[in-house]
Design a protein around this motif. Structure first.
Motif, PDB file in Angstrom:
ATOM      1  N   ALA A  63       0.822  -1.207   0.000  1.00 44.33           N
ATOM      2  CA  ALA A  63       0.000   0.000   0.000  1.00 44.33           C
ATOM      3  C   ALA A  63       0.853   1.254   0.000  1.00 44.33           C
ATOM      4  O   ALA A  63       0.587   2.210  -0.754  1.00 44.33           O
ATOM      5  N   VAL A  64       1.901   1.265   0.824  1.00 48.75           N
ATOM      6  CA  VAL A  64       2.789   2.431   0.885  1.00 48.75           C
ATOM      7  C   VAL A  64       3.534   2.608  -0.431  1.00 48.75           C
ATOM      8  O   VAL A  64       3.764   3.736  -0.894  1.00 48.75           O
ATOM      9  N   ALA A  65       3.890   1.503  -1.072  1.00 50.70           N
ATOM     10  CA  ALA A  65       4.679   1.568  -2.302  1.00 50.70           C
ATOM     11  C   ALA A  65       3.860   1.985  -3.519  1.00 50.70           C
ATOM     12  O   ALA A  65       4.371   2.673  -4.417  1.00 50.70           O
ATOM     13  N   PHE A  66       2.589   1.609  -3.576  1.00 46.83           N
ATOM     14  CA  PHE A  66       1.819   1.798  -4.809  1.00 46.83           C
ATOM     15  C   PHE A  66       0.629   2.746  -4.694  1.00 46.83           C
ATOM     16  O   PHE A  66       0.011   3.069  -5.703  1.00 46.83           O
ATOM     17  N   ILE A  67       0.289   3.184  -3.494  1.00 46.13           N
ATOM     18  CA  ILE A  67      -0.842   4.102  -3.336  1.00 46.13           C
ATOM     19  C   ILE A  67      -0.335   5.436  -2.804  1.00 46.13           C
ATOM     20  O   ILE A  67       0.342   5.480  -1.771  1.00 46.13           O
ATOM     21  N   GLN A  68      -0.655   6.494  -3.492  1.00 44.05           N
ATOM     22  CA  GLN A  68      -0.264   7.826  -3.056  1.00 44.05           C
ATOM     23  C   GLN A  68      -1.250   8.348  -2.019  1.00 44.05           C
ATOM     24  O   GLN A  68      -2.453   8.057  -2.086  1.00 44.05           O
ATOM     25  N   PRO A  69      -0.773   9.113  -1.030  1.00 44.86           N
ATOM     26  CA  PRO A  69      -1.690   9.684  -0.031  1.00 44.86           C
ATOM     27  C   PRO A  69      -2.783  10.510  -0.701  1.00 44.86           C
ATOM     28  O   PRO A  69      -2.509  11.338  -1.573  1.00 44.86           O
ATOM     29  N   GLY A  70      -4.016  10.270  -0.310  1.00 43.15           N
ATOM     30  CA  GLY A  70      -5.139  10.987  -0.893  1.00 43.15           C
ATOM     31  C   GLY A  70      -5.689  10.344  -2.149  1.00 43.15           C
ATOM     32  O   GLY A  70      -6.775  10.712  -2.620  1.00 43.15           O
ATOM     33  N   GLU A  71      -4.981   9.379  -2.704  1.00 43.36           N
ATOM     34  CA  GLU A  71      -5.436   8.692  -3.907  1.00 43.36           C
ATOM     35  C   GLU A  71      -6.455   7.609  -3.543  1.00 43.36           C
ATOM     36  O   GLU A  71      -6.337   6.953  -2.514  1.00 43.36           O
ATOM     37  N   SER A  72      -7.436   7.416  -4.381  1.00 42.84           N
ATOM     38  CA  SER A  72      -8.460   6.395  -4.172  1.00 42.84           C
ATOM     39  C   SER A  72      -8.468   5.441  -5.354  1.00 42.84           C
ATOM     40  O   SER A  72      -8.659   5.868  -6.497  1.00 42.84           O
ATOM     41  N   VAL A  73      -8.236   4.166  -5.080  1.00 41.71           N
ATOM     42  CA  VAL A  73      -8.208   3.135  -6.118  1.00 41.71           C
ATOM     43  C   VAL A  73      -9.466   2.295  -5.988  1.00 41.71           C
ATOM     44  O   VAL A  73      -9.605   1.523  -5.040  1.00 41.71           O
ATOM     45  N   PRO A  74     -10.423   2.414  -6.914  1.00 36.84           N
ATOM     46  CA  PRO A  74     -11.686   1.670  -6.784  1.00 36.84           C
ATOM     47  C   PRO A  74     -11.494   0.174  -6.973  1.00 36.84           C
ATOM     48  O   PRO A  74     -10.720  -0.272  -7.820  1.00 36.84           O
ATOM     49  N   ILE A  75     -12.189  -0.611  -6.145  1.00 38.23           N
ATOM     50  CA  ILE A  75     -12.211  -2.075  -6.267  1.00 38.23           C
ATOM     51  C   ILE A  75     -13.580  -2.518  -6.756  1.00 38.23           C
ATOM     52  O   ILE A  75     -13.705  -3.226  -7.752  1.00 38.23           O
ATOM     53  N   ILE A  76     -14.625  -2.097  -6.048  1.00 36.22           N
ATOM     54  CA  ILE A  76     -16.001  -2.344  -6.461  1.00 36.22           C
ATOM     55  C   ILE A  76     -16.709  -0.992  -6.488  1.00 36.22           C
ATOM     56  O   ILE A  76     -17.371  -0.586  -5.524  1.00 36.22           O
ATOM     57  N   GLY A  77     -16.522  -0.262  -7.563  1.00 31.96           N
ATOM     58  CA  GLY A  77     -17.106   1.070  -7.669  1.00 31.96           C
ATOM     59  C   GLY A  77     -16.629   1.971  -6.548  1.00 31.96           C
ATOM     60  O   GLY A  77     -15.453   1.989  -6.178  1.00 31.96           O
ATOM     61  N   ASP A  78     -17.564   2.723  -5.978  1.00 37.34           N
ATOM     62  CA  ASP A  78     -17.246   3.573  -4.838  1.00 37.34           C
ATOM     63  C   ASP A  78     -17.477   2.865  -3.504  1.00 37.34           C
ATOM     64  O   ASP A  78     -17.158   3.407  -2.447  1.00 37.34           O
TER      65      ASP A  78
END
Length: 205
Positions: A63-78
């Motif tokens: 998560a730390v390596a691939f997600i930027q702070p404040g970024e939202s990565v959808p899995i099942i819509g919202d």
């Protein structure tokens, strides 16, 4: 001179009918005393805790390596998404101003679970305590080694589902393990592998 000597009755074991009941009564007592107790479950507890701790650590690093702070990565819509949050509080972002106290509580939980696990004989209690231990270790490592420093470290949360606060694998393990332990207590399953209701019924009969 007569060679007949008085018989020493104290040295001769009794072989008559009077001796039989004593021998028969002694066998069940010895058997009951030697009856083996349940299997110790500490290894199972530690294996479950280690697996959950490793999974928590791996997912936090990803998560730390691939997600930027404040970024939202959808899995099942919202409804379900990945979003990186640094949490100074407890599970699900509670008690955010008491990081140092939460660290000490987590350390106490780890020590307490290991002490209980040394005499544990119930498989289900081992599973529940293993989940709690693995989750507590996962968040404890964050509090000890992540920014801003020992006893003040912020826990990495990254899973957001609906309106529920952002959480991680450790939070899920702690909550699920605690629910299992409460259910076991309510239904009378003891850590030593017995069931309180059944034990009371056997004693009254």
């Amino acid at each position: 001179m007569s060679e007949d000597r008085p018989t020493d009755h104290a040295a001769v074991p009794e072989t008559g009918d009077d001796a039989a009941p004593q021998s028969a009564a002694a066998v069940p007592e010895a058997t009951e005393t030697a009856k083996p107790a349940g299997r110790r479950r500490l290894p199972m507890l530690l294996i479950i805790a280690a697996v959950l701790f490793g999974l928590d650590l791996l997912t936090k690093c990803l998560a730390v390596a691939f997600i930027q702070p404040g970024e939202s990565v959808p899995i099942i819509g919202d409804f379900a998404r990945f979003t990186l949050v640094r949490n100074p509080g407890a599970a699900f972002s509670m008690a955010t101003g008491m990081t140092w106290l939460l660290t000490l509580i987590a350390a106490a939980v780890v020590i307490g679970v290991i002490r209980i696990g040394r005499t544990l004989r119930s498989l289900w209690w081992a599973i529940g305590l293993g989940m709690v231990l693995g989750g507590a270790l996962g968040n404890l490592v964050d509090r000890l080694f992540r920014y801003p420093g020992p006893l003040q470290g912020h826990v990495v949360d990254f899973v957001a589902i609906g309106w529920w606060p952002v959480f991680n694998v450790a939070d899920s393990a702690i909550v699920c393990g605690a629910i299992l332990l409460v259910a076991l207590t309510v239904f009378g399953f003891e850590p030593d592998g017995t069931r309180s209701g059944r034990k009371h019924s056997e004693e009254t009969h």
